[in-house]
Scaffold this motif. Structure first.
Motif, PDB file in Angstrom:
ATOM      1  N   VAL A 404       0.832  -1.203   0.000  1.00 40.01           N
ATOM      2  CA  VAL A 404       0.000   0.000   0.000  1.00 40.01           C
ATOM      3  C   VAL A 404       0.867   1.253   0.000  1.00 40.01           C
ATOM      4  CG1 VAL A 404      -1.615   1.367   1.391  1.00 40.01           C
ATOM      5  CG2 VAL A 404      -2.030  -1.079   1.028  1.00 40.01           C
ATOM      6  N   GLU A 405       1.856   1.288   0.876  1.00 38.02           N
ATOM      7  CA  GLU A 405       2.694   2.483   0.991  1.00 38.02           C
ATOM      8  C   GLU A 405       3.542   2.721  -0.258  1.00 38.02           C
ATOM      9  OE1 GLU A 405       3.062   2.718   5.868  1.00 38.02           O
ATOM     10  OE2 GLU A 405       4.794   2.013   4.692  1.00 38.02           O
ATOM     11  N   GLU A 406       3.937   1.647  -0.925  1.00 35.62           N
ATOM     12  CA  GLU A 406       4.672   1.805  -2.182  1.00 35.62           C
ATOM     13  C   GLU A 406       3.810   2.500  -3.236  1.00 35.62           C
ATOM     14  OE1 GLU A 406       5.887  -2.104  -3.243  1.00 35.62           O
ATOM     15  OE2 GLU A 406       7.720  -2.077  -2.020  1.00 35.62           O
ATOM     16  N   LYS A 407       2.511   2.213  -3.212  1.00 31.44           N
ATOM     17  CA  LYS A 407       1.624   2.791  -4.224  1.00 31.44           C
ATOM     18  C   LYS A 407       1.255   4.242  -3.920  1.00 31.44           C
ATOM     19  CE  LYS A 407       1.046   0.127  -7.654  1.00 31.44           C
ATOM     20  NZ  LYS A 407       1.336   0.626  -9.005  1.00 31.44           N
ATOM     21  N   ILE A 408       0.992   4.553  -2.643  1.00 28.62           N
ATOM     22  CA  ILE A 408       0.569   5.931  -2.337  1.00 28.62           C
ATOM     23  C   ILE A 408       1.774   6.834  -2.064  1.00 28.62           C
ATOM     24  CG2 ILE A 408      -1.657   5.156  -1.450  1.00 28.62           C
ATOM     25  CD1 ILE A 408      -0.626   5.748   1.361  1.00 28.62           C
ATOM     26  N   GLY A 409       2.957   6.239  -1.848  1.00 26.14           N
ATOM     27  CA  GLY A 409       4.156   7.025  -1.621  1.00 26.14           C
ATOM     28  C   GLY A 409       4.205   7.716  -0.276  1.00 26.14           C
ATOM     29  N   ASN A 427      -3.189 -21.217   0.977  1.00 29.00           N
ATOM     30  CA  ASN A 427      -2.112 -20.240   1.160  1.00 29.00           C
ATOM     31  C   ASN A 427      -2.496 -18.873   0.603  1.00 29.00           C
ATOM     32  OD1 ASN A 427       0.023 -21.960   2.349  1.00 29.00           O
ATOM     33  ND2 ASN A 427      -0.139 -23.048   0.402  1.00 29.00           N
ATOM     34  N   LYS A 428      -3.735 -18.487   0.842  1.00 30.19           N
ATOM     35  CA  LYS A 428      -4.201 -17.214   0.302  1.00 30.19           C
ATOM     36  C   LYS A 428      -5.343 -16.687   1.173  1.00 30.19           C
ATOM     37  CE  LYS A 428      -5.722 -15.212  -4.127  1.00 30.19           C
ATOM     38  NZ  LYS A 428      -6.112 -15.535  -5.517  1.00 30.19           N
ATOM     39  N   ASP A 429      -5.139 -15.497   1.752  1.00 32.91           N
ATOM     40  CA  ASP A 429      -6.151 -14.880   2.601  1.00 32.91           C
ATOM     41  C   ASP A 429      -6.591 -13.550   2.011  1.00 32.91           C
ATOM     42  OD1 ASP A 429      -6.086 -16.937   4.421  1.00 32.91           O
ATOM     43  OD2 ASP A 429      -4.719 -15.930   5.815  1.00 32.91           O
ATOM     44  N   MET A 430      -7.833 -13.180   2.309  1.00 33.88           N
ATOM     45  CA  MET A 430      -8.375 -11.892   1.882  1.00 33.88           C
ATOM     46  C   MET A 430      -8.461 -10.972   3.096  1.00 33.88           C
ATOM     47  SD  MET A 430     -12.026 -11.103   0.042  1.00 33.88           S
ATOM     48  CE  MET A 430     -12.643  -9.423  -0.148  1.00 33.88           C
ATOM     49  N   TYR A 431      -7.963  -9.750   2.932  1.00 29.91           N
ATOM     50  CA  TYR A 431      -7.989  -8.739   3.999  1.00 29.91           C
ATOM     51  C   TYR A 431      -8.662  -7.463   3.490  1.00 29.91           C
ATOM     52  CZ  TYR A 431      -4.743 -11.118   7.226  1.00 29.91           C
ATOM     53  OH  TYR A 431      -4.157 -11.989   8.124  1.00 29.91           O
ATOM     54  N   CYS A 432      -9.057  -6.638   4.446  1.00 33.37           N
ATOM     55  CA  CYS A 432      -9.468  -5.268   4.129  1.00 33.37           C
ATOM     56  C   CYS A 432      -8.597  -4.329   4.963  1.00 33.37           C
ATOM     57  CB  CYS A 432     -10.943  -5.044   4.453  1.00 33.37           C
ATOM     58  SG  CYS A 432     -11.500  -3.337   4.157  1.00 33.37           S
ATOM     59  N   ILE A 433      -7.810  -3.511   4.293  1.00 32.44           N
ATOM     60  CA  ILE A 433      -6.997  -2.513   4.985  1.00 32.44           C
ATOM     61  C   ILE A 433      -7.740  -1.179   4.924  1.00 32.44           C
ATOM     62  CG2 ILE A 433      -5.599  -2.117   2.886  1.00 32.44           C
ATOM     63  CD1 ILE A 433      -3.299  -1.297   4.782  1.00 32.44           C
ATOM     64  N   SER A 434      -7.912  -0.554   6.086  1.00 39.59           N
ATOM     65  CA  SER A 434      -8.607   0.736   6.175  1.00 39.59           C
ATOM     66  C   SER A 434      -7.651   1.774   6.744  1.00 39.59           C
ATOM     67  CB  SER A 434      -9.841   0.619   7.073  1.00 39.59           C
ATOM     68  OG  SER A 434     -10.778  -0.309   6.551  1.00 39.59           O
TER      69      SER A 434
END
Length: 446
Positions: A404-409, A427-434
């Motif tokens: 996320v931080e790489e994309k928004i800088g 081996n795959k989970d879904m998250y929501c980052i807010s």
């Protein structure tokens, strides 16, 4: 004492399913009793453990030779010598005699799980695909490769054993590359893919083969909508057919709903109309990145009307019309301002939503500073769904924040939270980052 009531094993079956092959005759004993005695007899200690206890079968039936006379109490033995001594003594003194009886079981008796087990080789039974998800009248399953030779048999069994199912499909591994919906194949039933699905007191209509929908995400839809305040404006970047948009609008929120898929926006517009929220939802069909870059200024130029309270029922609307006709003034005369500020961005495209976060760089840079300061006293919240291959929670947190931080800088620190939505694969989970959009990102000038 136990009866083997499992279905016959028929591993060599091919489609179409021949139901007549699933028959089983089980010889047992039955004891005759008068109707007045049968209730107390079933509860008696010497006899109650010898009565059949098979699911979906009655243990007491009329005597076929005299339907108006004695009742037959079905026992789980085929010979008198198999009865415990106490039961033998009791039946000799209390019953009107023992008679042979045959339990006839057929395809209609066994459950879908039992039937699927019966058609599979023993090596595949342990993890047999007995579960499915429902979307409207469609049951959809995800068959692993080893079960594909039996797919039509499995589909027919699911169709036969579930009255609410009219269509059974198998989701394929291939996904539409542009609009991200699963491709699927018909296994059984009607080739009718336009469904009416109900969730959170909302009605959704859509073509399941042309749009993305996941019934397993209903708790995530509810969780996020609970975060919204009724007076908020929501920007739903990848709205689909409205699983976030419609319940948010019914709560009172104004929603700017966007999706690139024309089929999604077609059914989204229909769902908006059917759920009577047309006055608080605006629909667009454009690329998510373009939507993010233009939606802030678009709302300032064309705001939603002020929040006017909870969505009224038809009865409440009729009362309001009667009040207006009688010229009774409203009880609340407090003036309200138009809604021109986005409070939340929802980005429910877990496969690639993080890749769109760079679009937030500079979304306020072309606006008047004073105007922005007056409207955006606080920055909008961003709720971005994503996948990670990191299963340990701390590693997942590090992986998602880094991307996320790489994309928004810029670091994400304000009002930050990370919610595990569901596991989608071993081996795959879904998250929501807010997180709250950093002002340095929103005002960034490239």
């Amino acid at each position: 004492m136990a009866l083997d009531a499992s279905p016959p094993t028929l591993t060599g079956l091919t489609a179409p399913l021949d139901k007549t092959l699933f028959r089983k005759s089980i010889p047992i004993l039955a004891a005759r009793f008068s109707p007045t005695k049968i209730g107390s007899v079933r509860k008696s200690e010497p006899i109650r453990r010898t009565v059949i206890d098979l699911p979906r079968l009655r243990s007491v039936i009329p005597d076929p030779s005299a339907p108006a006379g004695d009742r037959l109490l079905l026992l789980k033995v085929s010979s008198e010598v198999d009865l415990p001594p106490q039961a033998q003594d009791f039946l000799k003194t209390e019953s009107n005699g023992l008679v042979p009886y045959t339990l006839e079981l057929d395809y209609d008796y066994w459950t879908a799980d039992e039937m699927i087990q019966a058609i599979l080789p023993e090596s595949l039974r342990e993890r047999s695909p007995t579960g499915f998800a429902m979307t409207g009248h469609i049951a959809h399953i995800n068959l692993k490769e080893e079960y594909l030779p039996y797919k039509h048999l499995i589909g027919q069994i699911i169709l036969d054993k579930n009255l609410q199912v009219r269509t059974v499909v198998n989701k394929l591994d291939s996904i539409d590359t542009q609009f991200r919906f699963f491709k699927m194949e018909l296994l059984a039933g009607d080739p009718d893919y336009v469904v009416e699905h109900h969730e959170a007191d909302c009605r959704f209509t859509f073509d399941f083969t042309q749009v993305y929908w996941n019934s397993r995400l209903h708790t995530e839809h509810e969780r996020l909508v609970q975060v919204f305040k009724p007076e908020d404006v929501i920007a739903d970047v990848f709205a689909g057919v409205g699983p976030f948009t419609i319940p948010a609008a019914k709560k009172g929120c104004a929603v700017l709903a966007n999706d690139l898929n024309p089929q999604s926006t077609k059914y989204l517009s229909l769902n908006i109309e059917n759920n009577r929220v047309s006055d608080v939802v605006k629909v667009s069909c454009e690329d998510g990145r373009a939507f993010i870059r233009g939606v802030v200024s678009r709302l300032i130029a064309d705001p939603f009307p002020a929040y006017s309270g909870p969505k009224k029922s038809k009865n409440q609307e009729n009362q309001e019309r009667r009040r207006q006709r009688s010229l009774v003034p409203p009880t609340d005369t407090t003036p309200s301002l138009p809604r021109n500020k986005i409070s939340h961005f929802v980005m429910n495209l877990p496969d690639s939503a993080i890749q769109f976060l760079d679009a937030f760089r500079g979304i306020f840079s072309h606006l008047d500073n004073q105007e922005c300061d007056d409207i955006y006293i606080t920055m909008p919240m961003i709720h971005c769904h994503c996948f990670t291959r990191e299963i340990e929670p701390e590693n997942a947190r590090i992986d998602i924040i880094k991307r996320v931080e790489e994309k928004i800088g810029h670091p994400v620190v304000d009002d930050f939270s990370l919610h595990l939505v569901r596991s989608v694969a071993p081996n795959k989970d879904m998250y929501c980052i807010s997180f709250r959009l950093p002002p340095m990102v929103a005002f960034d000038v490239e």
